[in-house]
Design an enzyme around this catalytic site. Structure first.
Site: not given
Length: 429
Positions: A261, A276, A348, A351, A393
């Protein structure tokens, strides 16, 4: 993708969803084009009916050996008008298809309405954050001290936010991947898949990444392929264009993939270390299910992902995302967030989302439902996906929660067999 008929009949509901998801869509243009399209279709059908009548009249005249020039001229005029309207319909359809790809999915009624993450609802917490008798270090300091992740050399090889895992750092990453795949396939019953990391444009459109998120994707322009941002893309597209049997549902896939990403516009926003990055590893879970069971299956999916965190012994919480934090394609989503004591915040790591038939309509994934009297109707499946879990993470949480005063890292018990029995990561090991 939402059905155009649904949009027409539920315009205010769709407009509210657009507002709640903070999207910019000209729904009035879609409705106007739909109205014009239906009027043109009605006109074309009427002209074709008239043409059929005139054609029969021409046949009668010719059989009677009478002149039919006027009727033939009338047929040509009808044909020309039909052709002109067909071309108009084609242009309307192309514009409608483009606009429909910009309409977000409708949030489920249980989703809290809010502008963003501040409106998310914590629905569960488990485990108390560890209390240290020393000041806990961040994962960056720990990784540097132990020599297990080299951010500077990763940047030299590629660029910023491409971490380089070395020695026991690489071993830990591999151990986590194998542990998660073994649990999801062995206990939870998922089918293991090892998919391509490059997908075509259609696959990205089908799952809702395009056109909205194209700027955030890595694209190979020559082939118009994309590096996958998540394993959700190839896994959901496995059955694109297919009709499944009811007995084969739910169908559950699990895959390890690297994910890519650009994270466009995120520079400086809590982007330290592994928080990130542009490339990270993840075990992804995807389900294709019957519509009536999709929300029950979402809860099961959440439990499957949650078990990873429980077995790793990490303190965590589960949040139900608000409308403003919900993805473009999602109807309902839970985030699993672990506590990082060095960074002093929750991160996080998973999801879990339900998309209902939004992705299935784009990808044309259906199933045959068995009904009475042997009638077999086809319907769109519902698709779900969840991280089971994302590693960058998770590694942060492991390093920061399991750190010791001497700078070593205790390895969670469930990972020791995947690390050849090693119980700690220490310097020079």
């Amino acid at each position: 993708m939402l059905d155009l008929k649904f949009i027409r009949e539920n315009a205010e509901k769709v407009k509210q969803a657009i507002k709640d998801k903070k999207e910019k869509v000209d729904l009035d243009e879609i409705l106007k084009l739909d109205e014009i399209r239906r009027k043109v279709i009605s006109r074309v059908e009427k002209l074709k009916s008239e043409k059929n009548v005139v054609s029969r009249e021409i046949g009668d005249l010719l059989r009677q050996k009478k002149k039919a020039e006027k009727k033939i001229d009338e047929t040509k005029k009808l044909t020309d008008e039909i052709k002109s309207l067909d071309n108009k319909l084609l242009k309307i359809a192309e514009r409608l298809d483009t606009l429909l790809l910009t309409v977000p999915n409708i949030p489920h009624e249980s989703v809290p309405v809010g502008a963003g993450s501040d409106s998310n609802k914590v629905v569960k917490s488990r485990g108390e954050p560890r209390r240290f008798d020393f000041k806990p270090l961040t994962h960056m300091d720990l990784a540097d001290s132990l020599g297990i992740i080299d951010f500077a050399r990763g940047a030299k090889i590629t660029g910023r936010a491409f971490p380089l895992y070395i020695g026991q750092g690489a071993r830990l990453e591999r151990a986590l991947i194998n542990f998660m795949l073994d649990l999801h396939t062995g206990k939870h019953g998922y089918i293991e898949v090892f998919p391509p990391y490059l997908v075509n444009r259609a696959s990205m459109i089908n799952t809702g990444q395009l056109p909205k998120l194209e700027d955030d994707m890595y694209r190979l322009r020559r082939d118009d392929y994309f590096l996958i941002p998540t394993g959700e893309v190839p896994l959901t597209n496995i059955n694109a264009g297919e009709i499944l049997e009811e007995k084969d549902l739910p169908r559950s896939y699990a895959a390890y993939t690297a994910c890519f990403r650009r994270e466009a516009g995120s520079y400086g926003k809590n982007t330290v270390g592994l928080t990130r990055v542009h490339q990270f590893n993840k075990v992804e879970l995807v389900k294709l299910v019957k519509p009536e069971s999709s929300y029950e299956e979402l809860e099961k999916l959440l439990v499957d992902a949650e078990e990873i965190v429980q077995l790793l012994g990490l303190p965590y919480r589960i949040s139900l995302l608000s409308t403003g934090d919900l993805s473009f394609a999602g109807t309902k989503c839970y985030d699993i967030e672990t506590w990082a004591p060095g960074l002093e915040r929750y991160l996080e790591i998973s999801s879990c989302s339900n998309f209902e038939d939004f992705q299935a309509r784009r990808a044309n994934i259906k199933y045959r439902r068995d009904t009475e009297y042997g009638i077999r109707n086809t319907e769109y499946v519902h698709t779900l996906n969840g991280s089971g879990v994302a590693l960058a993470r998770t590694v942060i949480a492991l390093l920061e929660n399991y750190q010791n005063k001497d700078g070593s890292i205790t390895i969670p018990e469930v990972l020791c067999p995947y690390m050849d029995g090693m119980e700690k990561i220490e310097k020079n090991k």
